[in-house]
Motif scaffolding. Structure first.
Motif, PDB file in Angstrom:
ATOM      1  N   THR A 103       0.140  -4.667  14.140  1.00  0.00           N
ATOM      2  CA  THR A 103       1.339  -4.996  14.901  1.00  0.00           C
ATOM      3  C   THR A 103       1.683  -3.905  15.901  1.00  0.00           C
ATOM      4  O   THR A 103       2.066  -4.191  17.039  1.00  0.00           O
ATOM      5  CB  THR A 103       2.525  -5.241  13.947  1.00  0.00           C
ATOM      6  N   GLY A 128       0.131  -2.958   9.174  1.00  0.00           N
ATOM      7  CA  GLY A 128       1.150  -2.427  10.073  1.00  0.00           C
ATOM      8  C   GLY A 128       0.589  -1.999  11.422  1.00  0.00           C
ATOM      9  O   GLY A 128       1.189  -2.241  12.467  1.00  0.00           O
ATOM     10  N   THR A 153      -1.239  -0.302   5.483  1.00  0.00           N
ATOM     11  CA  THR A 153      -1.232   0.426   6.752  1.00  0.00           C
ATOM     12  C   THR A 153      -2.013  -0.323   7.823  1.00  0.00           C
ATOM     13  O   THR A 153      -1.591  -0.390   8.980  1.00  0.00           O
ATOM     14  CB  THR A 153      -1.820   1.835   6.551  1.00  0.00           C
ATOM     15  N   ASN A 211       6.664  -2.620  11.972  1.00  0.00           N
ATOM     16  CA  ASN A 211       5.314  -2.354  11.501  1.00  0.00           C
ATOM     17  C   ASN A 211       4.857  -0.925  11.721  1.00  0.00           C
ATOM     18  O   ASN A 211       3.901  -0.480  11.075  1.00  0.00           O
ATOM     19  CB  ASN A 211       4.350  -3.355  12.124  1.00  0.00           C
ATOM     20  N   TRP A 262       5.989   0.074   8.519  1.00  0.00           N
ATOM     21  CA  TRP A 262       5.108  -0.485   7.487  1.00  0.00           C
ATOM     22  C   TRP A 262       3.749   0.218   7.478  1.00  0.00           C
ATOM     23  O   TRP A 262       3.113   0.360   6.440  1.00  0.00           O
ATOM     24  CB  TRP A 262       4.945  -1.968   7.734  1.00  0.00           C
ATOM     25  N   ALA A 263       3.296   0.668   8.667  1.00  0.00           N
ATOM     26  CA  ALA A 263       2.019   1.380   8.736  1.00  0.00           C
ATOM     27  C   ALA A 263       2.114   2.756   8.081  1.00  0.00           C
ATOM     28  O   ALA A 263       1.178   3.205   7.408  1.00  0.00           O
ATOM     29  CB  ALA A 263       1.582   1.518  10.195  1.00  0.00           C
TER      30      ALA A 263
END
Length: 414
Positions: free
Chosen positions: A259, A256, A253, A146, A149-150
């Motif tokens: 997490t 992400g 974002t 993440n 993913w962020a």
């Protein structure tokens, strides 16, 4: 978790972070590209993404079986190398504006090959942890995923404003960096099962384990819910709320960042309760978070819904991987985790296709309708996971029984 074990998990977590950063740069925006640049309908774009998800189902089963037979690291490395070639080819197709059929061929190859890494890496994690350590270990992997993913969608949202193809080129480069990183640092201690050849029929027959079959079914439901973040939210915000692409990137974002900053604490909490209980709580958070999105039309309120769904993901994703790891034998870990990824990708395919259909046929009549349906699916998945406790041992369900104290013999003096 011991320091040596934690170091190994950090290596895999960083690799996952690099891969998802690369993924986030480009692939979440492919739906928007098909609709806005190639003129496809939302339902057609959703069908394409769904078919790609089906291809990931097949490759996940292949990956898990090959990881048991040939080793975890070998499958991880060759899968990544093949995906780089397909990803660069997809970027070139977009840049040259080739016929949609050729572009989709590269896209399907990219998604098919991209599913080789996770089952093999998850099997590596299971090999190097005890049942007590696995929730924390998979939680650590989620932090790495993440962080990527962020960062990925936020950067990708700006990249695609100028060039969709550039985003895919950068993805290929990041995957190449990951290969070099893993090749140097990962040591595979798994002894390949030389006594058997890869058998994909046996992989499918693993579903005769009814506990695995039930977990996989509930994973389909909750993954279909989770996939709304990529397709459903993009359609909802872009088509009906007319939000720009970089707003959608920021929703990714937010998901992400939840997490990155909260996974550690979520894993600590999850380690104190039964896995089945934690999964119920996570699914209910999904239901409230995504179920409320259809009633909002502002960035902040939709962002809050995404935040709640992200809290659910903190618990559900490590929990489902830990459940499957705990019921598998050492010889079948790759196979079982491969089957988990098969149904994870099947759930994504169902969710992607469903998002397109709901966006075309339900949202125009009742904008909140798709999201209420998604919320109901999350509740059903949570109930299913909770009922799993009746077929699991205490250890498999994450409840460690305290050792019985040894009574010392006493001597009475007269």
């Amino acid at each position: 978790m011991q320091s040596q074990t934690r170091k190994g998990m950090l290596i895999i977590a960083i690799a996952n972070g690099l891969l998802l950063f690369g993924y986030g740069l480009s692939l979440p925006f492919f739906t928007i590209y098909l609709i806005s640049q190639r003129g496809l309908s939302a339902s057609m774009a959703g069908l394409i993404i769904a078919l790609a998800g089906v291809s990931r189902c097949v490759s996940s089963a292949i990956s898990g079986e090959l990881a048991d037979v040939f080793g975890r690291k070998t499958v991880m490395m060759w899968g990544l190398f093949s995906q780089i070639i397909a990803m660069l080819g997809l970027g070139l197709c977009i840049e040259l504006k080739v016929q949609v059929g050729y572009m989709l061929l590269c896209y399907f190859l990219t998604t098919f090959l991209g599913a080789f890494f996770r089952p093999a890496s998850n099997a590596w994690v299971t090999d190097n942890t005890t049942p007590r350590e696995r929730v924390e270990a998979f939680g650590l992997i989620r932090i790495g995923l993440n962080i990527g993913w962020a960062l990925g969608p936020a950067v990708g949202g700006f990249l695609v404003r100028y060039s969709y193809s550039m985003a895919f080129y950068f993805t290929g480069i990041l995957y190449a960096v990951t290969i070099l990183y893993l090749g140097r640092l990962v040591v595979d201690n798994h002894a390949p099962c030389k006594s058997r050849k890869p058998s994909f029929v046996s992989t499918l027959l693993s579903l005769k384990d009814t506990r695995l079959a039930k977990i996989c079914f509930y994973v389909v439901l909750i993954t279909a819910v989770n996939s709304q973040l990529v397709v459903g939210l993009s359609i909802h915000c872009n088509r009906y709320l007319h939000m720009p692409e970089y707003y959608i990137g920021w929703f990714f974002t937010i998901n992400g960042l939840v997490t990155v900053f909260l996974q550690y604490w979520a894993s600590k909490w999850a380690a104190k309760v039964r896995l089945s209980t934690g999964m119920l709580v996570g699914c209910l958070l999904y239901a409230v978070g995504f179920g409320s999105v259809g009633f909002f039309d502002s960035f902040l309120l939709i962002g809050f819904g995404v935040f709640l769904a992200g809290l659910g993901e903190l618990i559900v994703s490590p929990g489902e991987q830990t459940l499957v790891s705990n019921i598998a034998s050492r010889e079948t870990r790759g196979r079982y985790l491969g089957m988990l990824m098969v149904f994870y990708n099947l759930g994504s395919a169902v969710g992607f296709f469903g998002a397109g259909m709901l966006g075309d046929y339900v949202a125009p009549r009742y904008l909140a309708g798709p999201w209420l349906i998604v919320g109901v699916l999350a509740v059903l998945a949570g109930i299913g996971f909770f009922r799993m406790r009746y077929s699991l041992t205490n250890e498999e369900d994450g409840k460690m029984t305290a050792p019985v104290p040894i009574k010392k013999d006493t001597v009475t003096l007269h």
